[in-house]
Design a protein around this motif. Sequence first.
Motif, PDB file in Angstrom:
ATOM      1  N   GLY A 197       0.821  -1.200   0.000  1.00 29.69           N
ATOM      2  CA  GLY A 197       0.000   0.000   0.000  1.00 29.69           C
ATOM      3  C   GLY A 197       0.856   1.252   0.000  1.00 29.69           C
ATOM      4  O   GLY A 197       2.037   1.225   0.358  1.00 29.69           O
ATOM      5  N   LEU A 198       0.258   2.356  -0.407  1.00 27.32           N
ATOM      6  CA  LEU A 198       0.896   3.665  -0.360  1.00 27.32           C
ATOM      7  C   LEU A 198      -0.181   4.688  -0.041  1.00 27.32           C
ATOM      8  O   LEU A 198      -1.369   4.368  -0.037  1.00 27.32           O
ATOM      9  N   VAL A 199       0.225   5.907   0.237  1.00 27.71           N
ATOM     10  CA  VAL A 199      -0.737   6.978   0.482  1.00 27.71           C
ATOM     11  C   VAL A 199      -0.526   8.066  -0.554  1.00 27.71           C
ATOM     12  O   VAL A 199       0.605   8.508  -0.792  1.00 27.71           O
ATOM     13  N   MET A 200      -1.614   8.450  -1.195  1.00 28.31           N
ATOM     14  CA  MET A 200      -1.554   9.566  -2.138  1.00 28.31           C
ATOM     15  C   MET A 200      -2.335  10.743  -1.556  1.00 28.31           C
ATOM     16  O   MET A 200      -3.251  10.581  -0.758  1.00 28.31           O
ATOM     17  N   GLN A 201      -1.928  11.946  -1.975  1.00 29.91           N
ATOM     18  CA  GLN A 201      -2.645  13.156  -1.592  1.00 29.91           C
ATOM     19  C   GLN A 201      -3.036  13.905  -2.860  1.00 29.91           C
ATOM     20  O   GLN A 201      -2.214  14.036  -3.778  1.00 29.91           O
ATOM     21  N   LEU A 202      -4.282  14.336  -2.911  1.00 33.69           N
ATOM     22  CA  LEU A 202      -4.745  15.101  -4.079  1.00 33.69           C
ATOM     23  C   LEU A 202      -4.176  16.514  -4.021  1.00 33.69           C
ATOM     24  O   LEU A 202      -4.349  17.227  -3.030  1.00 33.69           O
ATOM     25  N   ARG A 203      -3.524  16.902  -5.107  1.00 37.16           N
ATOM     26  CA  ARG A 203      -2.930  18.237  -5.206  1.00 37.16           C
ATOM     27  C   ARG A 203      -3.224  18.755  -6.606  1.00 37.16           C
ATOM     28  O   ARG A 203      -2.774  18.163  -7.593  1.00 37.16           O
ATOM     29  N   ASP A 204      -3.984  19.834  -6.673  1.00 36.32           N
ATOM     30  CA  ASP A 204      -4.411  20.385  -7.973  1.00 36.32           C
ATOM     31  C   ASP A 204      -5.068  19.308  -8.826  1.00 36.32           C
ATOM     32  O   ASP A 204      -4.864  19.248 -10.048  1.00 36.32           O
ATOM     33  N   GLY A 205      -5.836  18.452  -8.177  1.00 35.97           N
ATOM     34  CA  GLY A 205      -6.574  17.414  -8.884  1.00 35.97           C
ATOM     35  C   GLY A 205      -5.760  16.200  -9.267  1.00 35.97           C
ATOM     36  O   GLY A 205      -6.299  15.262  -9.862  1.00 35.97           O
ATOM     37  N   GLN A 206      -4.472  16.173  -8.917  1.00 32.40           N
ATOM     38  CA  GLN A 206      -3.601  15.061  -9.283  1.00 32.40           C
ATOM     39  C   GLN A 206      -3.292  14.203  -8.058  1.00 32.40           C
ATOM     40  O   GLN A 206      -3.156  14.710  -6.949  1.00 32.40           O
ATOM     41  N   GLN A 207      -3.154  12.899  -8.285  1.00 34.91           N
ATOM     42  CA  GLN A 207      -2.811  11.975  -7.205  1.00 34.91           C
ATOM     43  C   GLN A 207      -1.292  11.926  -7.057  1.00 34.91           C
ATOM     44  O   GLN A 207      -0.596  11.411  -7.912  1.00 34.91           O
ATOM     45  N   ARG A 208      -0.787  12.482  -5.947  1.00 40.78           N
ATOM     46  CA  ARG A 208       0.652  12.538  -5.706  1.00 40.78           C
ATOM     47  C   ARG A 208       1.028  11.616  -4.547  1.00 40.78           C
ATOM     48  O   ARG A 208       0.360  11.605  -3.513  1.00 40.78           O
ATOM     49  N   ILE A 209       2.093  10.850  -4.717  1.00 40.32           N
ATOM     50  CA  ILE A 209       2.525   9.913  -3.683  1.00 40.32           C
ATOM     51  C   ILE A 209       3.205  10.687  -2.548  1.00 40.32           C
ATOM     52  O   ILE A 209       4.162  11.441  -2.785  1.00 40.32           O
ATOM     53  N   VAL A 210       2.715  10.490  -1.321  1.00 42.90           N
ATOM     54  CA  VAL A 210       3.303  11.171  -0.165  1.00 42.90           C
ATOM     55  C   VAL A 210       3.827  10.199   0.891  1.00 42.90           C
ATOM     56  O   VAL A 210       4.478  10.624   1.852  1.00 42.90           O
ATOM     57  N   TYR A 211       3.551   8.902   0.734  1.00 42.79           N
ATOM     58  CA  TYR A 211       4.015   7.920   1.711  1.00 42.79           C
ATOM     59  C   TYR A 211       3.964   6.527   1.075  1.00 42.79           C
ATOM     60  O   TYR A 211       3.035   6.245   0.311  1.00 42.79           O
ATOM     61  N   PRO A 212       4.990   5.689   1.356  1.00 40.13           N
ATOM     62  CA  PRO A 212       6.163   5.917   2.207  1.00 40.13           C
ATOM     63  C   PRO A 212       7.189   6.839   1.561  1.00 40.13           C
ATOM     64  O   PRO A 212       7.160   7.057   0.335  1.00 40.13           O
ATOM     65  N   ALA A 213       8.086   7.341   2.387  1.00 40.41           N
ATOM     66  CA  ALA A 213       9.028   8.372   1.938  1.00 40.41           C
ATOM     67  C   ALA A 213       9.891   7.901   0.781  1.00 40.41           C
ATOM     68  O   ALA A 213      10.262   8.698  -0.095  1.00 40.41           O
ATOM     69  N   GLY A 214      10.213   6.599   0.767  1.00 40.52           N
ATOM     70  CA  GLY A 214      11.105   6.086  -0.271  1.00 40.52           C
ATOM     71  C   GLY A 214      10.567   6.200  -1.678  1.00 40.52           C
ATOM     72  O   GLY A 214      11.345   6.204  -2.643  1.00 40.52           O
ATOM     73  N   ILE A 215       9.248   6.293  -1.833  1.00 44.30           N
ATOM     74  CA  ILE A 215       8.669   6.408  -3.183  1.00 44.30           C
ATOM     75  C   ILE A 215       7.871   7.707  -3.353  1.00 44.30           C
ATOM     76  O   ILE A 215       7.260   7.916  -4.397  1.00 44.30           O
ATOM     77  N   ALA A 216       7.879   8.570  -2.331  1.00 42.57           N
ATOM     78  CA  ALA A 216       7.090   9.812  -2.391  1.00 42.57           C
ATOM     79  C   ALA A 216       7.577  10.710  -3.517  1.00 42.57           C
ATOM     80  O   ALA A 216       8.776  10.812  -3.789  1.00 42.57           O
ATOM     81  N   THR A 217       6.629  11.355  -4.179  1.00 38.28           N
ATOM     82  CA  THR A 217       6.957  12.275  -5.267  1.00 38.28           C
ATOM     83  C   THR A 217       6.761  13.730  -4.867  1.00 38.28           C
ATOM     84  O   THR A 217       7.117  14.629  -5.628  1.00 38.28           O
ATOM     85  N   THR A 218       6.205  13.946  -3.686  1.00 34.97           N
ATOM     86  CA  THR A 218       6.064  15.315  -3.159  1.00 34.97           C
ATOM     87  C   THR A 218       5.907  15.237  -1.641  1.00 34.97           C
ATOM     88  O   THR A 218       5.586  14.182  -1.096  1.00 34.97           O
TER      89      THR A 218
END
Length: 430
Positions: free
Chosen positions: A396-417
């Motif tokens: 599993g991972l956690v994404m956060q919506l930013r400007d309508g886009q799904q951005r990876i925020v967790y885990p840190a090793g694969i986060a894109t923002t």
Amino acid sequence: MRQPRSVNRLLAAAQINETRRRVTLGTAGLAAAMAFPGIVRAQQPQRIPVAVVVGLTGRAGPWGIPVNDAVRLAVEQINASGGIKSKGGAQIDLISVDHQSNPQMAGTQTERVIQVNNVLAVIGNATSGATMVGSAVSEKARTPMISTDLGDSLTNRGMKYFFRIGAKASHLAGTAVDFAEEMIKATGTKPRKVATMADDSTFSQDAIQGALGRLKQTDWALQENVSFPAGKVSDFLPLLQRLKLSGVDLIFHALFAPDGIQVMRAMKTLNYDLIASVHIAGAPYTPEYVENLKKDADYVTDAVGFVPELVAKNPLLATYSDAYKAKYRRDLDDQASLAVTCVGALYDALERCSDLSRESLTEALRATDLEAGGNPFVLRDGVKFDQAGDNVKAKGLVMQLRDGQQRIVYPAGIATTQPVWPMPAWSKRA
């Protein structure tokens, strides 16, 4: 005019000779056909009937439509590339069926495609309540079902013919709580009180029970576990007003898209500010969520198994993703990636099974061991099933919506923002 008797004898002899010539040629032709079948008539590839049973209409549509589309495109690509090569180029015949977001209909439709269409396997059913019923039917018929559904209870029944591609709901719930703990450590912003909110569907309750179990390991004050009938609440304002007045500032959700949209609109109406709104494989990853809420969807998080950003790291995945977006005018989402990975596992098993029987295919599925990108349709972490039918490689991972886009925020090793924690107050948003 009547012919002379001598002429009649000549005509009869000629007919006998012609008959003998045809018989001789026919026998020779049959012998040639047996010796050189490709010269006389090309063999047609065998057809392999496979069904996808999902909700294309009703509340499950946001999940069912991407599943059906993803499966159909993958099957088209497999057939175009030569089909199942170990089976002489056998082509997959895909039968799409709508269970209309009705669990009982899922059972009826699953039984129909097994009995009437004689399918070798079923992909379904995109919502756990429907899969609970449909998988019981496929199990009774000894027909393998490969599922996109995540409810824990689906693999707690000792089934032999059921296989799940994604992580369990409780695993994703744990990921969601882990993320919140990491954010509290990183920012020092801790919730005063926490609540959980879910509809009464199989998946949502499994997800929330997983969250509640994990929350017991924290020192956060749990205020309330809210449960309601899916699709039956027309006004969430009273419920959310109660949570606001009680001081709840962190909510874990497990909701269908329509309810999730209503909840966020009600929060804005109440000017209800949260540290975080954390979902578990729910409403935020569906296209409908962002399309309806637009900027109001920003900063919401969701624990899922896949986001479109992942394909940028793997050209093999990007090939399918680009084709999907070109055909359907939308990005791959979590549910669609689960669906195409179902096809990837099925494709691999069909190439390996000893014959095209349900038992042989089931044994091949049990022996599956694929890495991400193991074939062009394995878009997730990889596939390897345990005895319960769970995919032990699913994460599993956690994404956060930013400007309508799904951005990876967790885990840190694969986060894109970097994640935004806490969420901006409604009064401070543009």
